[in-house]
Design a protein around this motif. Structure first.
Motif, short mmCIF file in Angstrom:
data_model
loop_
_atom_site.label_atom_id
_atom_site.label_comp_id
_atom_site.label_asym_id
_atom_site.label_seq_id
_atom_site.Cartn_x
_atom_site.Cartn_y
_atom_site.Cartn_z
N MET A 1 100.92 18.56 31.53
CA MET A 1 100.16 19.23 32.86
C MET A 1 98.70 18.28 33.02
SD MET A 1 100.42 21.35 34.88
CE MET A 1 101.66 22.57 34.00
N LYS A 2 98.60 17.89 34.26
CA LYS A 2 97.35 17.04 34.55
C LYS A 2 96.50 18.14 35.45
CE LYS A 2 100.85 13.13 35.44
NZ LYS A 2 101.87 14.26 35.41
N THR A 3 95.39 18.17 34.79
CA THR A 3 94.48 19.02 35.19
C THR A 3 93.49 18.02 36.16
OG1 THR A 3 94.41 20.46 33.42
CG2 THR A 3 92.49 20.66 34.84
N ILE A 4 93.03 18.72 37.46
CA ILE A 4 92.10 18.07 38.63
C ILE A 4 91.16 18.94 38.86
CG2 ILE A 4 92.13 16.89 40.79
CD1 ILE A 4 95.35 16.30 40.26
N ALA A 5 89.92 18.37 38.90
CA ALA A 5 88.66 19.13 39.28
C ALA A 5 88.70 18.96 41.00
CB ALA A 5 87.51 18.96 38.69
N VAL A 6 88.60 20.03 41.79
CA VAL A 6 88.24 19.77 43.14
C VAL A 6 87.11 20.54 43.65
CG1 VAL A 6 89.39 20.45 45.33
CG2 VAL A 6 90.92 19.71 43.33
N ASP A 7 86.45 19.78 44.35
CA ASP A 7 85.01 20.39 45.17
C ASP A 7 85.76 20.71 46.11
OD1 ASP A 7 82.65 20.62 46.46
OD2 ASP A 7 82.55 18.60 46.74
N LEU A 8 85.47 22.31 46.39
CA LEU A 8 85.92 23.03 47.52
C LEU A 8 84.92 23.12 48.68
CD1 LEU A 8 87.24 26.26 45.84
CD2 LEU A 8 88.77 24.56 46.98
N MET A 9 83.79 22.68 48.32
CA MET A 9 82.66 22.71 49.51
C MET A 9 82.28 21.51 50.18
SD MET A 9 82.32 26.02 48.67
CE MET A 9 81.41 26.13 50.23
N GLY A 10 83.12 20.26 49.78
CA GLY A 10 82.61 19.19 50.46
C GLY A 10 83.77 18.92 51.44
N GLY A 11 83.11 18.25 52.70
CA GLY A 11 83.86 17.90 53.97
C GLY A 11 83.63 18.58 55.04
N ASP A 12 83.89 18.07 56.13
CA ASP A 12 83.66 18.72 57.37
C ASP A 12 84.30 20.04 57.53
OD1 ASP A 12 82.18 16.67 58.15
OD2 ASP A 12 83.64 15.67 59.13
N ASN A 13 85.74 20.14 57.04
CA ASN A 13 86.37 21.57 57.20
C ASN A 13 86.48 22.30 56.08
OD1 ASN A 13 87.23 20.64 59.96
ND2 ASN A 13 88.61 19.16 58.54
N ALA A 14 85.56 22.21 54.85
CA ALA A 14 85.29 22.91 53.80
C ALA A 14 84.94 24.39 54.14
CB ALA A 14 84.43 22.23 52.72
N PRO A 15 85.32 25.36 53.38
CA PRO A 15 86.26 25.25 52.28
C PRO A 15 87.74 25.56 52.47
CG PRO A 15 85.23 27.40 52.17
CD PRO A 15 84.71 26.53 53.40
N GLU A 16 87.83 26.13 53.84
CA GLU A 16 89.31 26.47 54.16
C GLU A 16 90.17 25.23 54.02
OE1 GLU A 16 91.66 28.75 57.85
OE2 GLU A 16 89.81 27.76 58.18
N SER A 17 90.07 24.25 54.58
CA SER A 17 91.07 23.24 54.45
C SER A 17 91.48 22.74 53.03
CB SER A 17 90.73 21.91 55.63
OG SER A 17 90.80 22.40 56.81
N ILE A 18 90.34 22.31 52.46
CA ILE A 18 90.41 22.08 51.12
C ILE A 18 91.18 23.11 50.18
CG2 ILE A 18 88.94 21.18 48.81
CD1 ILE A 18 88.45 19.78 51.93
N ALA A 19 90.82 24.42 50.35
CA ALA A 19 91.33 25.47 49.60
C ALA A 19 93.25 25.38 49.95
CB ALA A 19 91.08 26.95 50.02
N ASN A 20 93.47 25.16 51.28
CA ASN A 20 94.75 25.10 51.81
C ASN A 20 95.35 24.02 51.26
OD1 ASN A 20 94.37 27.55 53.22
ND2 ASN A 20 93.99 26.48 55.12
N GLY A 21 94.88 22.87 50.96
CA GLY A 21 95.36 21.64 50.62
C GLY A 21 95.62 21.61 49.12
N VAL A 22 94.75 22.50 48.38
CA VAL A 22 95.09 22.79 47.06
C VAL A 22 96.28 23.51 46.62
CG1 VAL A 22 94.29 24.10 45.02
CG2 VAL A 22 92.63 22.55 46.12
N ILE A 23 96.62 24.68 47.52
CA ILE A 23 97.87 25.44 47.53
C ILE A 23 98.99 24.62 47.83
CG2 ILE A 23 98.95 27.66 48.38
CD1 ILE A 23 97.05 28.24 46.35
N GLU A 24 98.91 23.80 49.03
CA GLU A 24 99.82 22.94 49.19
C GLU A 24 100.27 22.07 48.07
OE1 GLU A 24 99.17 21.12 52.95
OE2 GLU A 24 98.80 23.05 53.85
N ALA A 25 99.34 21.47 47.49
CA ALA A 25 99.62 20.38 46.23
C ALA A 25 100.23 21.22 45.22
CB ALA A 25 98.16 19.68 45.88
N VAL A 26 99.81 22.27 44.69
CA VAL A 26 100.35 22.86 43.37
C VAL A 26 101.60 23.56 43.76
CG1 VAL A 26 98.18 23.28 42.32
CG2 VAL A 26 99.09 25.22 44.22
N ASN A 27 102.16 23.95 44.98
CA ASN A 27 103.33 24.13 45.40
C ASN A 27 104.37 23.04 45.53
OD1 ASN A 27 102.74 26.83 45.66
ND2 ASN A 27 102.30 26.91 47.93
#
Length: 326
Positions: A1-27
């Motif tokens: 299992m590879k553990t990746i730390a993600v900054d949810l608050m970084g970027g123009d579209n944070a946090p919604e797009s970051i959170a959604n991208g995380v869910i898409e990735a783990v799925n």
């Protein structure tokens, strides 16, 4: 299992797009776990392989990089970087303040012994789907010849390990192909690269960026960032003009329907979201910078790149390569 730390608050579209991208990735990838760092309420999802870790601070795009990293110890970016330092995660990913991510990489994660300067490396789309690794993309506005030599060494390891290309070709960005042309920096770097064991092919003119002739192009961070922004602007303008041409007349619209898949393929080739993110090479851990305007697709692909980088063991290979040359 590879553990990746993600900054949810970084970027123009944070946090919604970051959170959604995380869910898409783990799925999509069942061998990754995400440590998601963000302010209260920034991650509204539930997933068995995502651990939301609440923080009290965030670093904004206009914050001073050094001051913010030193003072905002409980920010999402610093906490995510510390997870890599403490071996709780293999990598940190952020779409936020580039300077702050670089500072956190240097002060928190730390440099590889022997590396003088880290570099932002990015895969640029080329004809034939080969892709060109261009670095530095902006971590350093000024560089010395030995910095560029190390950039080439690190990029060679990365392209071999992650892209699977044996003995990749290296070019040095210059304003001409003749040895007598260039600045003091390019002339001195040329000699270092020529005397190295790298597959150095000589000077690289920027008109060849999309040609697919080279695997790696090395330059200082100021020039690299200009090249990247020029490519982004040109591709957006070109695709916009192509769209306008197809909409001009009825017959053009018919042609557009026939060529729709080909045009969409061209659009995808020039779309930064498909490439995900750019690794900061030279740090003692995987640190990846996603585009500031990243949407969920870009974040998902950035996690894909991070996952591939972790699988490749490229950081340890870079350490071995640099140790042999120190």
């Amino acid at each position: 299992m590879k553990t990746i730390a993600v900054d949810l608050m970084g970027g123009d579209n944070a946090p919604e797009s970051i959170a959604n991208g995380v869910i898409e990735a783990v799925n999509e990838y069942d061998d990754i776990k995400i440590l998601a760092y963000g302010l209260k309420g920034s991650f509204p999802h539930q997933h068995e392989r995502v651990e939301f870790i609440e923080v009290s601070e965030s670093i904004n795009s206009d914050d001073d990089p050094v001051k913010s990293v030193r003072r905002k110890k409980d920010s999402s970016l610093v906490r995510a970087a510390k997870a890599v330092k403490d071996k709780e995660a293999l990598a940190v990913l952020s779409a936020g303040n580039t300077g702050a991510l670089l500072t956190a990489g240097l002060f928190v994660v730390g440099r590889i012994k022997g590396i003088e300067r880290p570099a932002i490396a990015s895969m640029i789309p080329t004809t034939g789907d080969k892709g060109l690794m261009l670095l530095d993309m902006g971590a350093n506005s000024e560089n010395k010849p030995n910095h560029l030599l190390q950039f080439a060494q690190m990029a060679t390891v990365y392209v071999e390990a992650v892209e699977g290309r044996k003995n990749p070709t290296v070019g040095l960005v210059n304003n001409g192909s003749e040895e007598i042309k260039g600045t003091t920096l390019t002339k001195e770097t040329y000699q270092l690269l020529k005397d190295s064991d790298l597959n150095f092919q000589g000077y690289f003119e920027t008109r060849d960026v999309l040609s697919g002739k080279y695997d790696i192009a090395v330059t200082d961070g100021f020039t690299g960032n200009i090249i990247l922004k020029t490519i982004e602007g040109t591709s957006m303008s070109l695709l916009s003009e192509v769209k306008n041409v197809f909409l001009k007349r009825a017959v053009n619209k018919v042609a557009a329907l026939v060529l729709k898949k080909d045009v969409e393929g061209l659009k995808d080739m020039m779309d930064y979201r498909q490439f995900g993110g750019a690794p900061l090479l030279g740090l003692d851990g995987i640190v990846l910078k996603a585009h500031g305007s990243s949407d969920s697709l870009a974040i998902k692909n950035a996690i894909r790149v991070t996952r591939s980088l972790a699988e490749s063991n490229a950081i340890e290979k870079i350490k071995e390569r640099i140790k042999d040359n120190v």
